[in-house]
Design a protein around this motif. Structure first.
Motif, short mmCIF file in Angstrom:
data_model
loop_
_atom_site.label_atom_id
_atom_site.label_comp_id
_atom_site.label_asym_id
_atom_site.label_seq_id
_atom_site.Cartn_x
_atom_site.Cartn_y
_atom_site.Cartn_z
N ARG A 151 0.83 -1.20 0.00
CA ARG A 151 0.00 0.00 0.00
C ARG A 151 0.87 1.26 0.00
O ARG A 151 0.58 2.23 -0.69
CB ARG A 151 -0.91 -0.02 1.23
N TYR A 152 1.94 1.23 0.77
CA TYR A 152 2.89 2.35 0.83
C TYR A 152 3.57 2.53 -0.53
O TYR A 152 3.70 3.65 -1.03
CB TYR A 152 3.90 2.05 1.93
N TYR A 153 3.97 1.44 -1.13
CA TYR A 153 4.60 1.47 -2.45
C TYR A 153 3.65 2.06 -3.50
O TYR A 153 4.04 2.93 -4.29
CB TYR A 153 5.01 0.05 -2.84
N ASP A 154 2.41 1.61 -3.50
CA ASP A 154 1.43 2.11 -4.46
C ASP A 154 1.17 3.60 -4.23
O ASP A 154 0.99 4.37 -5.19
CB ASP A 154 0.12 1.34 -4.34
N CYS A 155 1.13 4.00 -2.97
CA CYS A 155 0.92 5.40 -2.63
C CYS A 155 2.03 6.27 -3.21
O CYS A 155 1.78 7.37 -3.73
CB CYS A 155 0.85 5.56 -1.11
N TYR A 156 3.26 5.79 -3.14
CA TYR A 156 4.39 6.52 -3.70
C TYR A 156 4.18 6.82 -5.18
O TYR A 156 4.42 7.93 -5.65
CB TYR A 156 5.67 5.70 -3.53
N GLN A 157 3.72 5.80 -5.92
CA GLN A 157 3.52 5.98 -7.35
C GLN A 157 2.44 7.02 -7.63
O GLN A 157 2.58 7.87 -8.51
CB GLN A 157 3.15 4.64 -8.02
N VAL A 158 1.36 6.95 -6.88
CA VAL A 158 0.25 7.88 -7.06
C VAL A 158 0.70 9.31 -6.75
O VAL A 158 0.41 10.25 -7.51
CB VAL A 158 -0.94 7.49 -6.16
N LEU A 159 1.42 9.49 -5.64
CA LEU A 159 1.85 10.83 -5.25
C LEU A 159 2.89 11.38 -6.21
O LEU A 159 2.91 12.59 -6.49
CB LEU A 159 2.38 10.83 -3.82
N ASN A 160 3.76 10.53 -6.72
CA ASN A 160 4.74 11.00 -7.71
C ASN A 160 4.05 11.52 -8.96
O ASN A 160 4.46 12.55 -9.52
CB ASN A 160 5.70 9.87 -8.07
N GLU A 161 3.01 10.83 -9.42
CA GLU A 161 2.28 11.29 -10.59
C GLU A 161 1.56 12.60 -10.29
O GLU A 161 1.48 13.50 -11.15
CB GLU A 161 1.29 10.22 -11.05
N ARG A 162 1.02 12.72 -9.09
CA ARG A 162 0.35 13.97 -8.72
C ARG A 162 1.35 15.12 -8.72
O ARG A 162 1.06 16.21 -9.22
CB ARG A 162 -0.29 13.85 -7.34
N LEU A 163 2.53 14.88 -8.18
CA LEU A 163 3.56 15.91 -8.16
C LEU A 163 3.97 16.32 -9.57
O LEU A 163 4.18 17.51 -9.84
CB LEU A 163 4.77 15.42 -7.37
N ASN A 164 4.09 15.35 -10.45
CA ASN A 164 4.42 15.69 -11.85
C ASN A 164 3.38 16.64 -12.43
O ASN A 164 3.72 17.63 -13.10
CB ASN A 164 4.49 14.43 -12.70
N GLY A 165 2.12 16.36 -12.18
CA GLY A 165 1.06 17.22 -12.68
C GLY A 165 1.11 18.61 -12.08
O GLY A 165 0.86 19.61 -12.77
N ILE A 166 1.46 18.69 -10.81
CA ILE A 166 1.53 19.99 -10.13
C ILE A 166 2.65 20.85 -10.72
O ILE A 166 2.42 22.02 -11.07
CB ILE A 166 1.76 19.78 -8.61
N VAL A 167 3.86 20.31 -10.82
CA VAL A 167 4.97 21.14 -11.28
C VAL A 167 4.85 21.47 -12.77
O VAL A 167 5.26 22.55 -13.21
CB VAL A 167 6.34 20.50 -10.95
N LEU A 168 4.28 20.57 -13.55
CA LEU A 168 4.06 20.87 -14.97
C LEU A 168 3.01 21.96 -15.14
O LEU A 168 3.12 22.81 -16.04
CB LEU A 168 3.65 19.60 -15.72
N ALA A 169 2.01 21.96 -14.27
CA ALA A 169 1.01 23.04 -14.30
C ALA A 169 1.67 24.38 -13.96
O ALA A 169 1.35 25.41 -14.56
CB ALA A 169 -0.13 22.74 -13.34
N GLY A 170 2.58 24.35 -12.98
CA GLY A 170 3.30 25.57 -12.64
C GLY A 170 4.18 26.05 -13.77
O GLY A 170 4.27 27.26 -14.04
N GLU A 171 4.82 25.12 -14.45
CA GLU A 171 5.65 25.47 -15.61
C GLU A 171 4.80 26.15 -16.68
O GLU A 171 5.19 27.20 -17.23
CB GLU A 171 6.31 24.21 -16.17
N ARG A 172 3.65 25.57 -17.00
CA ARG A 172 2.78 26.14 -18.04
C ARG A 172 2.32 27.54 -17.64
O ARG A 172 2.33 28.47 -18.46
CB ARG A 172 1.56 25.24 -18.27
N PHE A 173 1.92 27.69 -16.40
CA PHE A 173 1.45 28.99 -15.91
C PHE A 173 2.51 30.07 -16.10
O PHE A 173 2.24 31.17 -16.60
CB PHE A 173 1.07 28.87 -14.43
N LEU A 174 3.74 29.77 -15.71
CA LEU A 174 4.82 30.76 -15.80
C LEU A 174 5.22 31.04 -17.25
O LEU A 174 5.47 32.19 -17.63
CB LEU A 174 6.01 30.29 -14.98
N ARG A 175 5.27 29.99 -18.07
CA ARG A 175 5.64 30.20 -19.47
C ARG A 175 4.60 31.01 -20.22
O ARG A 175 4.93 31.83 -21.09
CB ARG A 175 5.86 28.85 -20.15
#
Length: 241
Positions: free
Chosen positions: A56-80
């Motif tokens: 469950r902890y391992y699966d959570c890591y994968q989910v949170l990593n994908e969420r983080l990718n979406g967050i920082v990419l959204a920030g990149e788009r906003f600034l660009r």
């Protein structure tokens, strides 16, 4: 303000903590400012791993990593879109060396951005969630008003050293300029993690969680939650009644 608008974008995508840090002169930083984001690991996942890592902890890591990718990419788009240079340090863009180092660690950006400090186990420790966070970052030339770094607050605590199953935590307090290997025997840590996860759920991977879950700051979040948020919710309920 630019900072407020950016915070709104990142929060809408699921960021629990956000900070802006000055990176001028930091090795590996291609742009002068950094944006650090963190998402919390759910309490129920933490309570499962006090004796060792779980699937469950391992699966959570994968989910949170994908969420983080979406967050920082959204920030990149906003600034660009506003004419600034920006680069999200998402998982598909960051490479590790053989000793698990990156050119610009997310922890470096997070410390500069005031999200927390580096604990004796070399993990980021936050006031709100302890080390129970996954973090990511982006870099930019946008003229952000940067936050103030947080001083370490581990003091004489040695719980991460005490509970490390590999005996890898050396017990030294972090200060600016301290190399990771002065804090943790990373090779011993990785060997132990691979063994534990293989035995626990059949996947050899580098997660363990023992130093994290036994940190007093993590315990405060896992067992009682963030008190400031609880007080805030109580005040809001009182106003509505």
């Amino acid at each position: 303000m630019l900072e407020e608008e950016l915070r709104e974008v990142l929060t809408a995508r699921g960021a629990d903590l956000i900070g802006f840090g000055a990176l001028k002169g930091v090795p590996g930083a291609p742009l002068p400012n950094g944006v650090a984001v963190a998402v919390r690991i759910p309490r129920e996942v933490l309570r499962d791993i006090r004796q060792g890592p779980t699937k469950r902890y391992y699966d959570c890591y994968q989910v949170l990593n994908e969420r983080l990718n979406g967050i920082v990419l959204a920030g990149e788009r906003f600034l660009r879109e506003r004419g600034f240079g920006a680069r999200a340090l998402s998982t598909d863009r960051v490479t590790q060396s053989g000793d698990a180092r990156t050119a610009l660690p997310h922890k470096t950006v997070a410390v500069r951005a005031g999200l927390g400090w580096i604990g004796k186990c070399a993990l980021l420790v936050t006031e709100a969630y302890g080390s129970a966070v996954r973090i990511s970052s982006l870099v930019t030339d946008a003229p952000l008003v940067c936050d103030v770094p947080v001083l370490p607050r581990c003091g004489g605590c040695a719980r991460c050293e005490q509970y490390c199953p590999a005996g890898a935590v050396r017990g030294r307090a972090w200060e600016n300029g301290t190399d990771r290997d002065e804090l943790v025997d990373i090779a011993a840590c990785r060997r132990q993690m691979l063994q534990m996860t293989r035995e626990s759920f059949g996947v050899a991977t580098t997660i363990c969680g023992q130093c994290m879950v036994h940190c007093p700051f993590t315990n405060r979040y896992a067992e009682t939650g963030n008190m400031e948020r609880a007080v805030s919710r109580g005040a809001e309920s009182a106003e509505e009644s």
